[in-house]
Design a protein around this motif. Structure first.
Motif, short mmCIF file in Angstrom:
data_model
loop_
_atom_site.label_atom_id
_atom_site.label_comp_id
_atom_site.label_asym_id
_atom_site.label_seq_id
_atom_site.Cartn_x
_atom_site.Cartn_y
_atom_site.Cartn_z
N ALA A 11 0.83 -1.21 0.00
CA ALA A 11 0.00 0.00 0.00
C ALA A 11 0.86 1.26 0.00
O ALA A 11 0.58 2.23 -0.72
CB ALA A 11 -0.93 0.00 1.21
N GLN A 12 1.94 1.24 0.79
CA GLN A 12 2.80 2.42 0.84
C GLN A 12 3.52 2.63 -0.49
O GLN A 12 3.69 3.78 -0.93
CB GLN A 12 3.81 2.28 1.98
N GLU A 13 3.94 1.54 -1.14
CA GLU A 13 4.56 1.66 -2.46
C GLU A 13 3.60 2.33 -3.44
O GLU A 13 4.00 3.18 -4.25
CB GLU A 13 4.95 0.28 -2.99
N CYS A 14 2.34 1.94 -3.39
CA CYS A 14 1.34 2.51 -4.30
C CYS A 14 1.12 3.99 -4.00
O CYS A 14 0.94 4.80 -4.92
CB CYS A 14 0.03 1.74 -4.20
N ARG A 15 1.10 4.35 -2.72
CA ARG A 15 0.96 5.76 -2.36
C ARG A 15 2.15 6.56 -2.87
O ARG A 15 2.00 7.69 -3.34
CB ARG A 15 0.84 5.92 -0.84
N ASP A 16 3.33 5.97 -2.77
CA ASP A 16 4.53 6.65 -3.26
C ASP A 16 4.46 6.86 -4.78
O ASP A 16 5.12 7.77 -5.31
CB ASP A 16 5.79 5.84 -2.91
N ASP A 17 3.68 6.01 -5.46
CA ASP A 17 3.47 6.15 -6.90
C ASP A 17 2.28 7.06 -7.22
O ASP A 17 1.81 7.11 -8.36
CB ASP A 17 3.23 4.78 -7.54
N ASN A 18 1.78 7.75 -6.18
CA ASN A 18 0.67 8.69 -6.32
C ASN A 18 -0.65 8.01 -6.74
O ASN A 18 -1.48 8.62 -7.42
CB ASN A 18 1.02 9.80 -7.32
N ARG A 19 -0.81 6.76 -6.31
CA ARG A 19 -2.08 6.08 -6.54
C ARG A 19 -2.99 6.31 -5.33
O ARG A 19 -2.53 6.52 -4.22
CB ARG A 19 -1.87 4.58 -6.74
N ARG A 20 -4.28 6.25 -5.58
CA ARG A 20 -5.24 6.33 -4.48
C ARG A 20 -5.35 4.94 -3.86
O ARG A 20 -5.61 3.96 -4.56
CB ARG A 20 -6.59 6.80 -4.99
N VAL A 21 -5.16 4.88 -2.56
CA VAL A 21 -5.09 3.60 -1.87
C VAL A 21 -6.05 3.59 -0.68
O VAL A 21 -6.09 4.55 0.10
CB VAL A 21 -3.66 3.31 -1.36
N ALA A 22 -6.78 2.51 -0.55
CA ALA A 22 -7.63 2.29 0.63
C ALA A 22 -7.29 0.93 1.20
O ALA A 22 -7.29 -0.06 0.48
CB ALA A 22 -9.11 2.36 0.25
N VAL A 23 -6.98 0.90 2.50
CA VAL A 23 -6.72 -0.35 3.20
C VAL A 23 -7.83 -0.54 4.21
O VAL A 23 -7.99 0.26 5.14
CB VAL A 23 -5.35 -0.34 3.90
N ILE A 24 -8.61 -1.59 4.04
CA ILE A 24 -9.81 -1.81 4.83
C ILE A 24 -9.68 -3.13 5.60
O ILE A 24 -9.25 -4.13 5.04
CB ILE A 24 -11.06 -1.89 3.93
N ASP A 25 -10.08 -3.11 6.87
CA ASP A 25 -10.17 -4.35 7.65
C ASP A 25 -11.62 -4.80 7.65
O ASP A 25 -12.49 -4.11 8.17
CB ASP A 25 -9.69 -4.11 9.08
N ALA A 26 -11.89 -5.95 7.04
CA ALA A 26 -13.27 -6.39 6.85
C ALA A 26 -13.91 -6.94 8.12
O ALA A 26 -15.13 -7.11 8.16
CB ALA A 26 -13.31 -7.47 5.77
N ALA A 27 -13.12 -7.19 9.15
CA ALA A 27 -13.66 -7.80 10.36
C ALA A 27 -14.73 -6.90 10.99
O ALA A 27 -14.45 -5.77 11.39
CB ALA A 27 -12.55 -8.07 11.37
N GLY A 28 -15.95 -7.38 11.04
CA GLY A 28 -17.05 -6.66 11.67
C GLY A 28 -17.53 -5.44 10.94
O GLY A 28 -18.28 -4.63 11.48
N LEU A 29 -17.12 -5.27 9.68
CA LEU A 29 -17.45 -4.07 8.92
C LEU A 29 -18.77 -4.25 8.16
O LEU A 29 -19.00 -5.30 7.57
CB LEU A 29 -16.33 -3.78 7.93
N SER A 30 -19.61 -3.22 8.18
CA SER A 30 -20.84 -3.26 7.39
C SER A 30 -20.55 -2.75 5.99
O SER A 30 -19.52 -2.11 5.74
CB SER A 30 -21.91 -2.38 8.05
N SER A 31 -21.46 -3.00 5.06
CA SER A 31 -21.25 -2.54 3.69
C SER A 31 -21.25 -1.02 3.62
O SER A 31 -20.52 -0.42 2.84
CB SER A 31 -22.32 -3.13 2.77
N ALA A 32 -22.08 -0.36 4.46
CA ALA A 32 -22.10 1.10 4.48
C ALA A 32 -20.76 1.65 4.96
O ALA A 32 -20.23 2.62 4.41
CB ALA A 32 -23.23 1.60 5.38
N GLU A 33 -20.19 1.02 6.00
CA GLU A 33 -18.88 1.45 6.50
C GLU A 33 -17.81 1.23 5.46
O GLU A 33 -16.89 2.04 5.31
CB GLU A 33 -18.56 0.69 7.79
N LEU A 34 -17.91 0.13 4.72
CA LEU A 34 -16.95 -0.14 3.65
C LEU A 34 -16.94 0.99 2.63
O LEU A 34 -15.88 1.53 2.28
CB LEU A 34 -17.29 -1.45 2.96
N LEU A 35 -18.12 1.36 2.15
CA LEU A 35 -18.21 2.41 1.13
C LEU A 35 -17.71 3.74 1.67
O LEU A 35 -17.03 4.49 0.95
CB LEU A 35 -19.66 2.53 0.66
N TRP A 36 -18.03 4.04 2.93
CA TRP A 36 -17.57 5.30 3.52
C TRP A 36 -16.04 5.31 3.62
O TRP A 36 -15.40 6.30 3.26
CB TRP A 36 -18.18 5.50 4.90
#
Length: 264
Positions: A64-89
């Protein structure tokens, strides 16, 4: 503190509160290369698999950090206990799309769809979902919908991080989107020993804390799993310091291992 007994300036084996030392083995280098291949647009969905404690999250975080260094948009999400609404947010927030607190899940997904329409494979966004095996059905459905957006091919590089034995819990439709499987294996004995020696050196150690048989015992009992290697080694150092020993033996490694919760 046990560090003083062993002549160490810091604790050599990472705890949950300390960023772990990255041991760049050939297998880890290969994993990183395969993740970069995914991000290049050559593949769209990667499945990063390995047993608990083998280092999947650390590898994904470095990627993820390599991708950020390449100026890419990066999202790192932990799926444990996450709702779909929280995912999208969390995705819209991490990608700086500008979600509003009043946005409904429908509106959040529309924002993502509008964003996807502006992307290309040359600057694909990156979404890493850790603990993917714990994602609920609704969350997995949203991931499938993201993959199926009518945007340019390769606009999104999706990495699902899961435990090997639990990957079967993923939706079959989601698994069918995977076009690159990446397995993270435990360390070999040589890699485990190399890591232990490097960690002690980086912590200021000037003498070997473990004898040769102890090093082999750590690998065998921890099965080459980095998290277990750290825990066994640290427990042995603590016990050895308390007993005033000058070097830890295989017998003392076995005693340290027996105090840990996963010992059988």
């Amino acid at each position: 503190m046990y560090q003083a007994h062993w002549g160490l300036s810091t604790a050599p084996f990472a705890s949950r509160l300390v960023p772990p030392l990255f041991h760049e083995t050939p297998g880890r280098v290969e994993t990183a290369a395969r993740l970069r291949f995914l991000a290049s647009g050559a593949r769209q969905v990667g499945l990063l698999l390995g047993r608990a404690g083998v280092g999947k999250t650390l590898l994904a975080t470095r990627f993820a950090q390599e991708c950020r260094d390449d100026n890419r948009r990066v999202a790192v999400i932990d799926a444990a206990g996450l709702s779909s609404a929280e995912l999208l947010w969390q995705i819209t927030s991490a990608w700086s799309i500008g979600p509003r607190t009043s946005d409904t899940p429908v509106e959040l997904f529309r924002r993502l769809a509008d964003f996807a329409a502006t992307q290309s494979s040359d600057s694909s966004a990156v979404l890493i979902v850790d603990n993917a095996q714990q994602a609920g059905p609704d969350l997995q459905t949203q991931l499938i919908r993201l993959q199926r957006l009518p945007a340019s091919l390769g606009w999104l590089a999706l990495v699902l991080v899961a435990e090997t034995q639990a990957a079967r819990q993923l939706n079959e439709s989601l698994l069918e989107t995977v076009d690159l499987r990446i397995d993270v294996d435990p360390w070999s004995e040589q890699e485990t020993i190399g890591y232990l020696q490097l960690a002690l050196f980086e912590a200021g150690g000037e003498r070997p804390a473990f004898d040769e048989e102890a090093l082999g015992a750590i690998h065998a009992l921890a099965e080459g799993v980095p998290r277990r290697v750290n825990r066994v080694a640290e427990q042995a150092l603590i016990a050895g310091a308390a007993e005033g020993v000058q070097q830890i033996t295989a017998e003392e490694i076995e005693s340290a291992f027996a105090t840990l919760s996963y010992a059988v």
